[in-house]
Scaffold this motif. Structure first.
Motif, PDB file in Angstrom:
ATOM      1  N   GLU A  17       7.330  -9.438  25.415  1.00 18.73           N
ATOM      2  CA  GLU A  17       6.307  -9.586  26.415  1.00 18.73           C
ATOM      3  C   GLU A  17       5.341 -10.706  25.925  1.00 18.73           C
ATOM      4  O   GLU A  17       4.947 -11.441  26.841  1.00 18.73           O
ATOM      5  N   MET A  18       4.938 -10.756  24.855  1.00 17.80           N
ATOM      6  CA  MET A  18       4.128 -11.772  24.438  1.00 17.80           C
ATOM      7  C   MET A  18       4.773 -13.288  24.564  1.00 17.80           C
ATOM      8  O   MET A  18       4.021 -14.168  25.132  1.00 17.80           O
ATOM      9  N   LEU A  19       5.978 -13.409  24.240  1.00 24.39           N
ATOM     10  CA  LEU A  19       6.644 -14.502  24.387  1.00 24.39           C
ATOM     11  C   LEU A  19       6.877 -14.936  25.841  1.00 24.39           C
ATOM     12  O   LEU A  19       6.754 -16.228  26.249  1.00 24.39           O
ATOM     13  N   ALA A  28      10.992 -21.885  11.144  1.00 20.64           N
ATOM     14  CA  ALA A  28      11.695 -22.837  12.138  1.00 20.64           C
ATOM     15  C   ALA A  28      11.714 -22.409  13.554  1.00 20.64           C
ATOM     16  O   ALA A  28      11.892 -23.183  14.150  1.00 20.64           O
ATOM     17  N   ALA A  29      11.719 -20.726  13.567  1.00 17.81           N
ATOM     18  CA  ALA A  29      11.769 -20.509  15.018  1.00 17.81           C
ATOM     19  C   ALA A  29      10.384 -20.485  15.641  1.00 17.81           C
ATOM     20  O   ALA A  29      10.123 -20.135  16.886  1.00 17.81           O
ATOM     21  N   PRO A  54      12.855 -20.046  19.446  1.00 20.12           N
ATOM     22  CA  PRO A  54      12.870 -18.561  19.859  1.00 20.12           C
ATOM     23  C   PRO A  54      11.376 -17.618  19.430  1.00 20.12           C
ATOM     24  O   PRO A  54      11.250 -16.698  20.291  1.00 20.12           O
ATOM     25  N   LEU A  55      10.668 -18.269  18.397  1.00 21.77           N
ATOM     26  CA  LEU A  55       9.491 -17.485  18.212  1.00 21.77           C
ATOM     27  C   LEU A  55       8.126 -18.165  18.433  1.00 21.77           C
ATOM     28  O   LEU A  55       7.322 -18.003  17.908  1.00 21.77           O
ATOM     29  N   LEU A  56       8.434 -19.469  19.047  1.00 24.82           N
ATOM     30  CA  LEU A  56       7.398 -20.524  19.132  1.00 24.82           C
ATOM     31  C   LEU A  56       5.772 -19.922  19.757  1.00 24.82           C
ATOM     32  O   LEU A  56       5.590 -19.562  20.840  1.00 24.82           O
ATOM     33  N   GLY A  57       4.764 -19.681  18.726  1.00 24.13           N
ATOM     34  CA  GLY A  57       3.796 -19.101  19.086  1.00 24.13           C
ATOM     35  C   GLY A  57       3.507 -17.800  18.750  1.00 24.13           C
ATOM     36  O   GLY A  57       2.380 -17.353  19.279  1.00 24.13           O
ATOM     37  N   LEU A  58       4.297 -17.037  18.328  1.00 24.53           N
ATOM     38  CA  LEU A  58       4.392 -15.569  18.063  1.00 24.53           C
ATOM     39  C   LEU A  58       3.816 -15.274  16.740  1.00 24.53           C
ATOM     40  O   LEU A  58       4.439 -15.567  15.832  1.00 24.53           O
ATOM     41  N   LEU A  92      15.874  -9.788  18.942  1.00 32.09           N
ATOM     42  CA  LEU A  92      15.303 -11.130  19.225  1.00 32.09           C
ATOM     43  C   LEU A  92      15.011 -11.739  17.780  1.00 32.09           C
ATOM     44  O   LEU A  92      15.518 -12.769  17.535  1.00 32.09           O
ATOM     45  N   MET A  93      14.472 -10.897  16.841  1.00 31.48           N
ATOM     46  CA  MET A  93      14.302 -11.332  15.444  1.00 31.48           C
ATOM     47  C   MET A  93      15.654 -11.250  14.616  1.00 31.48           C
ATOM     48  O   MET A  93      16.004 -12.206  14.013  1.00 31.48           O
TER      49      MET A  93
END
Length: 496
Positions: free
Chosen positions: A28-30, A130-131, A87-91, A248-249
Protein backbone atom coordinates in the motif's frame (compact mmCIF):
# COMPACT_ATOMS: atom_id res chain seq x y z
CA UNK A 1 3.58 2.30 28.71
CA UNK A 2 3.81 5.89 29.86
CA UNK A 3 0.61 7.79 29.02
CA UNK A 4 2.28 10.60 27.12
CA UNK A 5 4.18 8.20 24.86
CA UNK A 6 1.00 6.25 24.23
CA UNK A 7 -0.83 9.42 23.22
CA UNK A 8 1.98 10.40 20.87
CA UNK A 9 1.78 6.96 19.32
CA UNK A 10 -1.95 7.36 18.77
CA UNK A 11 -1.38 10.78 17.22
CA UNK A 12 1.19 9.36 14.82
CA UNK A 13 -1.15 6.58 13.82
CA UNK A 14 -4.05 9.01 13.35
CA UNK A 15 -1.96 11.37 11.22
CA UNK A 16 -2.62 9.84 7.82
CA UNK A 17 -1.38 10.85 4.41
CA UNK A 18 -4.40 9.99 2.30
CA UNK A 19 -5.13 6.42 3.33
CA UNK A 20 -1.59 5.68 4.52
CA UNK A 21 -0.69 5.16 8.16
CA UNK A 22 1.76 3.20 10.25
CA UNK A 23 -0.22 0.00 9.80
CA UNK A 24 -0.42 0.26 6.02
CA UNK A 25 1.26 -2.62 4.24
CA UNK A 26 4.44 -2.15 2.25
CA UNK A 27 2.44 -2.77 -0.92
CA UNK A 28 0.00 0.00 0.00
CA UNK A 29 2.82 2.42 0.79
CA UNK A 30 4.53 1.76 -2.53
CA UNK A 31 1.25 2.18 -4.41
CA UNK A 32 0.72 5.56 -2.69
CA UNK A 33 4.25 6.57 -3.72
CA UNK A 34 3.53 5.52 -7.30
CA UNK A 35 0.36 7.63 -7.32
CA UNK A 36 2.21 10.64 -5.92
CA UNK A 37 -0.03 10.78 -2.83
CA UNK A 38 2.93 10.67 -0.46
CA UNK A 39 6.68 11.10 -0.64
CA UNK A 40 9.34 8.82 0.68
CA UNK A 41 10.33 11.58 3.11
CA UNK A 42 6.74 11.55 4.42
CA UNK A 43 6.82 7.79 4.98
CA UNK A 44 10.22 7.78 6.64
CA UNK A 45 9.29 10.64 8.98
CA UNK A 46 6.05 8.87 9.90
CA UNK A 47 7.92 5.69 10.79
CA UNK A 48 10.68 7.53 12.68
CA UNK A 49 8.04 9.33 14.75
CA UNK A 50 6.35 6.02 15.45
CA UNK A 51 9.63 4.46 16.56
CA UNK A 52 10.30 7.43 18.83
CA UNK A 53 6.78 7.15 20.25
CA UNK A 54 6.60 3.47 21.11
CA UNK A 55 9.98 1.75 20.96
CA UNK A 56 11.00 2.95 24.40
CA UNK A 57 8.44 0.52 25.81
CA UNK A 58 9.30 -2.42 23.56
CA UNK A 59 13.02 -2.12 22.68
CA UNK A 60 12.61 -3.63 19.22
CA UNK A 61 15.10 -1.42 17.37
CA UNK A 62 18.70 -2.24 18.25
CA UNK A 63 20.43 0.35 16.07
CA UNK A 64 18.54 3.48 14.94
CA UNK A 65 19.62 5.00 11.62
CA UNK A 66 17.40 8.08 11.14
CA UNK A 67 19.98 10.11 9.20
CA UNK A 68 20.59 7.21 6.86
CA UNK A 69 16.84 6.73 6.33
CA UNK A 70 16.24 10.42 5.64
CA UNK A 71 19.10 10.63 3.15
CA UNK A 72 17.82 7.52 1.35
CA UNK A 73 14.29 8.96 1.29
CA UNK A 74 15.47 12.24 -0.22
CA UNK A 75 17.40 10.35 -2.88
CA UNK A 76 14.39 8.12 -3.58
CA UNK A 77 12.14 11.15 -4.08
CA UNK A 78 14.67 12.65 -6.48
CA UNK A 79 14.84 9.39 -8.43
CA UNK A 80 11.05 9.10 -8.60
CA UNK A 81 10.81 12.68 -9.84
CA UNK A 82 13.22 11.74 -12.62
CA UNK A 83 11.02 8.79 -13.60
CA UNK A 84 13.22 6.14 -12.00
CA UNK A 85 11.77 3.01 -10.48
CA UNK A 86 12.91 0.09 -8.33
CA UNK A 87 10.92 -2.53 -6.38
CA UNK A 88 11.34 -0.85 -2.95
CA UNK A 89 12.15 2.69 -4.05
CA UNK A 90 11.39 5.02 -1.14
CA UNK A 91 10.02 2.36 1.22
CA UNK A 92 11.10 2.53 4.89
CA UNK A 93 12.08 -0.84 6.37
CA UNK A 94 14.30 -2.62 8.89
CA UNK A 95 16.85 -5.44 8.87
CA UNK A 96 17.80 -7.89 11.60
CA UNK A 97 20.88 -6.67 13.49
CA UNK A 98 22.86 -9.74 12.41
CA UNK A 99 22.36 -8.90 8.71
CA UNK A 100 25.71 -7.73 7.37
CA UNK A 101 25.21 -4.04 6.52
CA UNK A 102 28.03 -1.66 5.70
CA UNK A 103 28.71 0.87 8.45
CA UNK A 104 26.40 -0.72 11.05
CA UNK A 105 27.22 -2.99 13.99
CA UNK A 106 26.78 -6.72 13.34
CA UNK A 107 27.07 -8.31 16.76
CA UNK A 108 24.34 -11.00 16.67
CA UNK A 109 23.94 -10.17 20.35
CA UNK A 110 27.45 -11.39 21.20
CA UNK A 111 29.34 -8.89 23.40
CA UNK A 112 32.69 -9.83 21.82
CA UNK A 113 31.35 -8.67 18.45
CA UNK A 114 29.71 -5.49 19.75
CA UNK A 115 32.34 -3.34 18.06
CA UNK A 116 32.37 -5.20 14.76
CA UNK A 117 31.25 -2.89 11.94
CA UNK A 118 31.52 -4.39 8.44
CA UNK A 119 32.70 -2.17 5.62
CA UNK A 120 30.60 -3.85 2.93
CA UNK A 121 27.04 -5.10 2.60
CA UNK A 122 26.17 -8.78 2.55
CA UNK A 123 24.18 -10.01 -0.43
CA UNK A 124 20.78 -9.46 1.22
CA UNK A 125 21.47 -5.91 2.43
CA UNK A 126 23.03 -5.12 -0.93
CA UNK A 127 19.89 -6.23 -2.80
CA UNK A 128 17.57 -4.34 -0.43
CA UNK A 129 19.61 -1.18 -0.91
CA UNK A 130 19.75 -1.60 -4.68
CA UNK A 131 15.97 -1.97 -4.68
CA UNK A 132 15.63 1.48 -3.07
CA UNK A 133 14.81 0.56 0.53
CA UNK A 134 15.25 3.25 3.20
CA UNK A 135 16.80 1.65 6.27
CA UNK A 136 15.20 2.86 9.52
CA UNK A 137 17.48 0.72 11.67
CA UNK A 138 18.28 -2.84 12.66
CA UNK A 139 16.25 -4.96 15.04
CA UNK A 140 17.06 -6.79 18.24
CA UNK A 141 18.13 -10.41 18.61
CA UNK A 142 19.18 -12.80 21.40
CA UNK A 143 22.73 -13.90 22.13
CA UNK A 144 24.16 -15.62 19.06
CA UNK A 145 20.67 -15.80 17.52
CA UNK A 146 20.09 -18.88 19.67
CA UNK A 147 16.79 -18.42 21.50
CA UNK A 148 13.05 -18.00 20.94
CA UNK A 149 13.34 -14.69 22.74
CA UNK A 150 15.16 -11.45 21.87
CA UNK A 151 17.11 -10.91 25.07
CA UNK A 152 20.44 -9.47 23.96
CA UNK A 153 23.54 -9.04 26.09
CA UNK A 154 24.33 -6.06 23.85
CA UNK A 155 20.95 -4.34 23.39
CA UNK A 156 18.74 -5.63 26.20
CA UNK A 157 15.39 -7.42 26.07
CA UNK A 158 12.64 -6.89 23.49
CA UNK A 159 9.06 -7.12 24.75
CA UNK A 160 6.02 -8.43 22.91
CA UNK A 161 3.58 -5.59 22.10
CA UNK A 162 0.66 -7.98 22.65
CA UNK A 163 1.78 -8.60 26.24
CA UNK A 164 5.03 -7.06 27.43
CA UNK A 165 5.52 -9.83 30.01
CA UNK A 166 5.96 -12.29 27.15
CA UNK A 167 8.54 -13.07 24.48
CA UNK A 168 8.15 -11.63 20.97
CA UNK A 169 9.85 -14.79 19.70
CA UNK A 170 13.36 -15.20 18.45
CA UNK A 171 15.73 -14.83 17.10
CA UNK A 172 14.13 -12.18 14.87
CA UNK A 173 12.12 -11.00 17.88
CA UNK A 174 12.87 -7.32 17.42
CA UNK A 175 11.64 -7.49 13.85
CA UNK A 176 8.40 -9.24 14.77
CA UNK A 177 7.69 -6.74 17.54
CA UNK A 178 8.51 -3.75 15.31
CA UNK A 179 6.08 -4.97 12.65
CA UNK A 180 3.31 -5.60 15.17
CA UNK A 181 3.75 -2.16 16.78
CA UNK A 182 3.70 -0.29 13.46
CA UNK A 183 7.38 0.71 13.45
CA UNK A 184 8.22 -0.85 10.08
CA UNK A 185 6.32 -2.41 7.18
CA UNK A 186 9.05 -4.90 6.17
CA UNK A 187 11.85 -6.84 7.87
CA UNK A 188 14.50 -9.38 6.94
CA UNK A 189 15.26 -12.17 9.40
CA UNK A 190 17.08 -15.49 9.46
CA UNK A 191 15.94 -19.00 10.43
CA UNK A 192 17.66 -22.22 11.45
CA UNK A 193 15.39 -23.02 14.40
CA UNK A 194 12.23 -21.07 13.61
CA UNK A 195 13.80 -17.62 13.94
CA UNK A 196 11.61 -16.06 11.23
CA UNK A 197 8.38 -17.98 11.82
CA UNK A 198 8.23 -18.05 15.63
CA UNK A 199 8.45 -14.22 15.95
CA UNK A 200 5.81 -13.98 13.22
CA UNK A 201 3.56 -16.32 15.20
CA UNK A 202 4.15 -14.70 18.59
CA UNK A 203 3.56 -11.18 17.21
CA UNK A 204 0.65 -12.00 14.89
CA UNK A 205 2.43 -11.16 11.63
CA UNK A 206 3.68 -13.05 8.56
CA UNK A 207 7.05 -14.67 7.94
CA UNK A 208 8.50 -16.73 5.13
CA UNK A 209 11.28 -19.26 5.52
CA UNK A 210 12.41 -19.65 1.90
CA UNK A 211 13.59 -22.76 0.14
CA UNK A 212 17.08 -23.33 1.49
CA UNK A 213 18.83 -22.36 -1.75
CA UNK A 214 16.54 -19.51 -2.88
CA UNK A 215 18.21 -16.62 -1.01
CA UNK A 216 21.94 -16.22 -0.25
CA UNK A 217 22.75 -17.45 3.25
CA UNK A 218 26.01 -15.59 3.78
CA UNK A 219 26.18 -12.34 5.72
CA UNK A 220 23.68 -13.40 8.37
CA UNK A 221 26.05 -14.13 11.26
CA UNK A 222 29.39 -12.47 12.05
CA UNK A 223 32.08 -13.16 11.01
CA UNK A 224 31.01 -15.94 8.60
CA UNK A 225 30.45 -13.97 5.42
CA UNK A 226 31.18 -16.55 2.73
CA UNK A 227 28.83 -19.25 1.49
CA UNK A 228 29.64 -22.66 2.99
CA UNK A 229 27.91 -25.55 1.20
CA UNK A 230 28.23 -27.70 4.33
CA UNK A 231 26.42 -25.13 6.50
CA UNK A 232 22.97 -26.40 5.60
CA UNK A 233 19.54 -25.46 7.03
CA UNK A 234 20.10 -21.77 7.85
CA UNK A 235 18.31 -19.21 5.64
CA UNK A 236 17.42 -15.52 5.44
CA UNK A 237 13.89 -14.38 4.61
CA UNK A 238 11.18 -11.72 5.00
CA UNK A 239 8.66 -10.79 7.69
CA UNK A 240 5.71 -8.48 7.00
CA UNK A 241 2.09 -7.70 7.81
CA UNK A 242 0.67 -9.37 4.70
CA UNK A 243 1.46 -12.32 2.49
CA UNK A 244 1.74 -10.04 -0.55
CA UNK A 245 4.50 -8.10 1.20
CA UNK A 246 6.41 -11.32 1.84
CA UNK A 247 6.45 -12.00 -1.88
CA UNK A 248 7.47 -8.41 -2.59
CA UNK A 249 10.58 -8.76 -0.43
CA UNK A 250 11.24 -12.33 -1.53
CA UNK A 251 11.47 -11.17 -5.14
CA UNK A 252 14.03 -8.52 -4.13
CA UNK A 253 16.42 -10.76 -2.19
CA UNK A 254 15.99 -14.14 -3.91
CA UNK A 255 18.65 -15.17 -6.39
CA UNK A 256 21.93 -17.05 -6.75
CA UNK A 257 24.88 -16.68 -4.46
CA UNK A 258 28.07 -14.82 -5.36
CA UNK A 259 30.17 -16.44 -8.13
CA UNK A 260 27.28 -18.69 -9.19
CA UNK A 261 25.40 -15.60 -10.34
CA UNK A 262 27.72 -15.45 -13.35
CA UNK A 263 25.70 -18.26 -14.92
CA UNK A 264 22.81 -19.31 -12.70
CA UNK A 265 19.44 -17.57 -12.56
CA UNK A 266 16.58 -18.27 -10.17
CA UNK A 267 13.19 -18.70 -11.83
CA UNK A 268 10.73 -19.59 -9.07
CA UNK A 269 7.52 -20.99 -10.61
CA UNK A 270 4.16 -19.34 -10.01
CA UNK A 271 1.86 -20.61 -7.31
CA UNK A 272 0.32 -23.94 -8.19
CA UNK A 273 -3.11 -22.37 -7.71
CA UNK A 274 -4.69 -18.94 -7.52
CA UNK A 275 -7.91 -19.84 -5.68
CA UNK A 276 -8.36 -21.62 -2.37
CA UNK A 277 -10.75 -24.18 -3.81
CA UNK A 278 -8.02 -25.55 -6.10
CA UNK A 279 -5.59 -26.35 -3.26
CA UNK A 280 -4.95 -29.84 -1.94
CA UNK A 281 -4.37 -29.17 1.75
CA UNK A 282 -2.73 -31.76 3.98
CA UNK A 283 -3.14 -31.30 7.72
CA UNK A 284 -0.31 -32.58 9.92
CA UNK A 285 -1.52 -35.33 12.27
CA UNK A 286 -0.90 -34.90 15.98
CA UNK A 287 2.78 -35.34 16.84
CA UNK A 288 2.82 -37.57 19.94
CA UNK A 289 6.16 -36.32 21.30
CA UNK A 290 5.18 -32.61 21.12
CA UNK A 291 1.44 -32.12 21.37
CA UNK A 292 0.40 -28.50 20.63
CA UNK A 293 -1.83 -26.55 22.98
CA UNK A 294 -5.58 -27.00 22.71
CA UNK A 295 -5.93 -23.44 21.39
CA UNK A 296 -3.30 -24.07 18.72
CA UNK A 297 -4.92 -27.32 17.65
CA UNK A 298 -8.30 -25.58 17.52
CA UNK A 299 -6.79 -22.98 15.19
CA UNK A 300 -5.51 -25.72 12.86
CA UNK A 301 -8.95 -27.34 12.83
CA UNK A 302 -10.63 -24.00 12.15
CA UNK A 303 -8.33 -23.33 9.19
CA UNK A 304 -8.93 -26.84 7.83
CA UNK A 305 -12.69 -26.25 8.00
CA UNK A 306 -12.33 -22.85 6.29
CA UNK A 307 -10.28 -24.36 3.47
CA UNK A 308 -12.70 -27.25 3.09
CA UNK A 309 -15.70 -24.90 3.01
CA UNK A 310 -13.85 -22.96 0.31
CA UNK A 311 -13.69 -26.05 -1.87
CA UNK A 312 -10.17 -27.25 -1.09
CA UNK A 313 -9.41 -30.93 -0.70
CA UNK A 314 -8.45 -31.32 2.99
CA UNK A 315 -7.26 -34.40 4.87
CA UNK A 316 -4.67 -35.50 7.41
CA UNK A 317 -1.45 -36.60 5.75
CA UNK A 318 2.31 -36.66 6.34
CA UNK A 319 5.40 -37.56 4.29
CA UNK A 320 6.52 -41.19 4.53
CA UNK A 321 9.47 -40.89 6.88
CA UNK A 322 9.97 -41.77 10.53
CA UNK A 323 9.02 -38.54 12.29
CA UNK A 324 11.12 -39.17 15.39
CA UNK A 325 14.22 -40.10 13.39
CA UNK A 326 13.70 -36.98 11.26
CA UNK A 327 13.55 -34.85 14.44
CA UNK A 328 16.67 -36.45 15.86
CA UNK A 329 18.59 -35.98 12.60
CA UNK A 330 17.58 -32.30 12.64
CA UNK A 331 18.84 -31.91 16.24
CA UNK A 332 22.12 -33.62 15.37
CA UNK A 333 22.66 -31.33 12.37
CA UNK A 334 21.69 -28.23 14.33
CA UNK A 335 24.22 -28.98 17.06
CA UNK A 336 26.94 -29.76 14.52
CA UNK A 337 26.47 -26.37 12.89
CA UNK A 338 25.92 -24.24 15.98
CA UNK A 339 28.73 -25.63 18.17
CA UNK A 340 31.54 -25.54 15.62
CA UNK A 341 33.20 -22.59 17.38
CA UNK A 342 33.60 -24.58 20.62
CA UNK A 343 36.85 -26.34 21.47
CA UNK A 344 36.96 -30.12 21.05
CA UNK A 345 37.26 -30.57 24.82
CA UNK A 346 34.21 -28.38 25.46
CA UNK A 347 32.07 -30.21 22.90
CA UNK A 348 33.05 -33.68 24.12
CA UNK A 349 32.51 -32.74 27.75
CA UNK A 350 29.06 -31.33 26.99
CA UNK A 351 28.18 -34.37 24.88
CA UNK A 352 29.08 -36.76 27.69
CA UNK A 353 26.65 -34.98 30.02
CA UNK A 354 23.89 -35.14 27.39
CA UNK A 355 24.42 -38.85 26.77
CA UNK A 356 24.37 -39.53 30.52
CA UNK A 357 20.77 -38.28 30.73
CA UNK A 358 19.59 -41.24 28.67
CA UNK A 359 17.13 -38.93 26.89
CA UNK A 360 16.89 -39.68 23.17
CA UNK A 361 16.77 -36.01 22.15
CA UNK A 362 19.84 -35.23 24.25
CA UNK A 363 21.67 -38.17 22.72
CA UNK A 364 20.78 -36.88 19.25
CA UNK A 365 22.14 -33.47 20.15
CA UNK A 366 25.31 -35.02 21.57
CA UNK A 367 25.96 -36.82 18.27
CA UNK A 368 26.13 -33.47 16.55
CA UNK A 369 28.88 -32.32 18.89
CA UNK A 370 31.12 -35.36 18.36
CA UNK A 371 30.27 -36.83 14.95
CA UNK A 372 32.92 -37.71 12.40
CA UNK A 373 33.01 -36.56 8.80
CA UNK A 374 31.79 -40.03 7.78
CA UNK A 375 28.85 -39.75 10.20
CA UNK A 376 27.97 -36.38 8.68
CA UNK A 377 28.02 -37.79 5.14
CA UNK A 378 25.70 -40.59 6.23
CA UNK A 379 23.39 -38.04 7.83
CA UNK A 380 23.30 -36.11 4.55
CA UNK A 381 22.26 -39.33 2.82
CA UNK A 382 19.31 -39.61 5.23
CA UNK A 383 18.46 -35.96 4.61
CA UNK A 384 18.39 -36.65 0.87
CA UNK A 385 15.97 -39.52 1.44
CA UNK A 386 13.79 -37.16 3.46
CA UNK A 387 13.92 -34.56 0.66
CA UNK A 388 12.68 -37.21 -1.75
CA UNK A 389 9.89 -38.17 0.64
CA UNK A 390 8.76 -34.53 0.68
CA UNK A 391 8.87 -34.41 -3.15
CA UNK A 392 6.70 -37.52 -3.39
CA UNK A 393 4.32 -36.10 -0.79
CA UNK A 394 3.87 -32.90 -2.80
CA UNK A 395 2.92 -34.86 -5.90
CA UNK A 396 -0.37 -35.53 -4.11
CA UNK A 397 -0.61 -32.39 -1.95
CA UNK A 398 0.13 -28.69 -2.44
CA UNK A 399 0.71 -27.55 1.15
CA UNK A 400 1.01 -29.10 4.60
CA UNK A 401 -0.47 -26.98 7.38
CA UNK A 402 0.50 -27.23 11.03
CA UNK A 403 1.28 -24.98 14.01
CA UNK A 404 4.26 -22.67 13.76
CA UNK A 405 4.98 -23.13 17.47
CA UNK A 406 3.65 -25.42 20.15
CA UNK A 407 1.67 -22.56 21.74
CA UNK A 408 1.29 -18.78 21.80
CA UNK A 409 4.01 -16.51 23.23
CA UNK A 410 5.43 -17.68 26.55
CA UNK A 411 6.50 -15.45 29.48
CA UNK A 412 10.07 -14.13 29.43
CA UNK A 413 12.35 -16.76 30.88
CA UNK A 414 15.95 -16.85 32.11
CA UNK A 415 18.26 -19.55 33.33
CA UNK A 416 20.22 -22.20 31.47
CA UNK A 417 18.67 -23.12 28.14
CA UNK A 418 18.52 -26.85 28.85
CA UNK A 419 16.87 -26.30 32.25
CA UNK A 420 13.98 -24.20 30.94
CA UNK A 421 10.45 -25.52 30.61
CA UNK A 422 7.13 -24.40 29.11
CA UNK A 423 3.63 -24.68 30.52
CA UNK A 424 1.22 -26.05 27.90
CA UNK A 425 -2.38 -26.45 29.12
CA UNK A 426 -1.16 -26.97 32.68
CA UNK A 427 1.49 -29.51 31.68
CA UNK A 428 5.23 -28.87 31.98
CA UNK A 429 7.17 -29.72 28.82
CA UNK A 430 10.83 -29.24 27.81
CA UNK A 431 11.76 -25.86 26.35
CA UNK A 432 13.19 -27.51 23.25
CA UNK A 433 9.67 -28.57 22.23
CA UNK A 434 9.50 -25.07 20.73
CA UNK A 435 11.59 -26.30 17.79
CA UNK A 436 9.48 -29.33 16.85
CA UNK A 437 7.07 -27.53 14.51
CA UNK A 438 9.58 -25.14 12.93
CA UNK A 439 11.99 -27.98 12.18
CA UNK A 440 9.78 -29.87 9.71
CA UNK A 441 10.66 -27.40 6.96
CA UNK A 442 14.20 -26.78 8.15
CA UNK A 443 15.88 -30.18 7.97
CA UNK A 444 14.99 -30.85 4.32
CA UNK A 445 15.14 -27.22 3.18
CA UNK A 446 11.44 -26.81 2.31
CA UNK A 447 9.77 -23.38 2.04
CA UNK A 448 7.29 -22.51 4.79
CA UNK A 449 5.09 -19.45 5.27
CA UNK A 450 3.88 -18.47 8.74
CA UNK A 451 0.61 -16.57 9.01
CA UNK A 452 -1.80 -15.41 11.74
CA UNK A 453 -4.17 -18.03 13.15
CA UNK A 454 -6.39 -15.88 15.33
CA UNK A 455 -6.15 -15.25 19.08
CA UNK A 456 -6.18 -17.69 21.98
CA UNK A 457 -8.48 -17.26 25.03
CA UNK A 458 -5.84 -14.99 26.62
CA UNK A 459 -5.93 -12.66 23.61
CA UNK A 460 -2.49 -13.76 22.35
CA UNK A 461 -1.75 -14.41 18.66
CA UNK A 462 -1.66 -17.97 17.39
CA UNK A 463 0.48 -18.72 14.35
CA UNK A 464 0.15 -21.45 11.74
CA UNK A 465 2.36 -22.30 8.78
CA UNK A 466 2.05 -23.77 5.32
CA UNK A 467 4.97 -25.98 4.28
CA UNK A 468 5.39 -26.41 0.55
CA UNK A 469 7.36 -28.08 -2.24
CA UNK A 470 11.03 -27.29 -2.78
CA UNK A 471 11.57 -24.09 -4.81
CA UNK A 472 7.82 -23.46 -4.99
CA UNK A 473 7.83 -20.63 -2.47
CA UNK A 474 5.04 -18.77 -4.24
CA UNK A 475 2.64 -21.64 -3.52
CA UNK A 476 2.90 -21.30 0.28
CA UNK A 477 2.89 -17.48 0.18
CA UNK A 478 -0.17 -17.51 -2.08
CA UNK A 479 -1.97 -19.94 0.24
CA UNK A 480 -1.23 -17.64 3.19
CA UNK A 481 -2.68 -14.74 1.22
CA UNK A 482 -5.83 -16.68 0.34
CA UNK A 483 -6.60 -17.41 3.99
CA UNK A 484 -6.20 -13.79 5.14
CA UNK A 485 -10.00 -13.61 5.00
CA UNK A 486 -10.05 -16.29 7.71
CA UNK A 487 -7.47 -14.58 9.92
CA UNK A 488 -5.09 -11.79 9.02
CA UNK A 489 -2.95 -9.26 10.82
CA UNK A 490 -4.61 -7.11 13.50
CA UNK A 491 -2.71 -4.55 15.61
CA UNK A 492 -2.09 -5.23 19.29
CA UNK A 493 -4.83 -3.36 21.20
CA UNK A 494 -2.41 -1.12 23.10
CA UNK A 495 -0.76 0.03 19.86
CA UNK A 496 -3.71 0.28 17.47
Amino acid sequence: MRLERFLVGCEVYARRMGNIGVYSTATEMLAALDRGEVTSVDLVEMQLERIDAVDGDINAIAVNTPDRARAAAQEADRRRADGDSAPLLGLPLTLKESTRTAGLPQSAGIPEFAGFVPETDGRVAERVSAAGGCLLGTTNIPFALSDWQADSAVYGRTLNPWDTTRSPGGSTGGGGAALAAGMTPLEIGSDIGGSIRVPAAFCGVYGHRPTETAIPRSGSMPPHDLENPAAIMGVQGPLARSAADLELMFDVVAGPIELEDRAWRLDVPPSRHESLGEFRVAVMPEIPFAKPSRAMQASVESLAAFASDGGARVAEAMPSFDAEQYFHDYLTTLMLITTQAMSDDHRHSAAEKMIATGDSTEIARAKGMTMSAVDFLQLLDRRELARRAWAEFFEEWDVLICPTAIDAAFPHTDGKFNDRTLEIDGETVPYHHMVVYPMWAIFAGQPATAFPGGLDPRGLPLGLQAIGPYLEDRTTMRFAGLVEEWNGFVPPPAYA
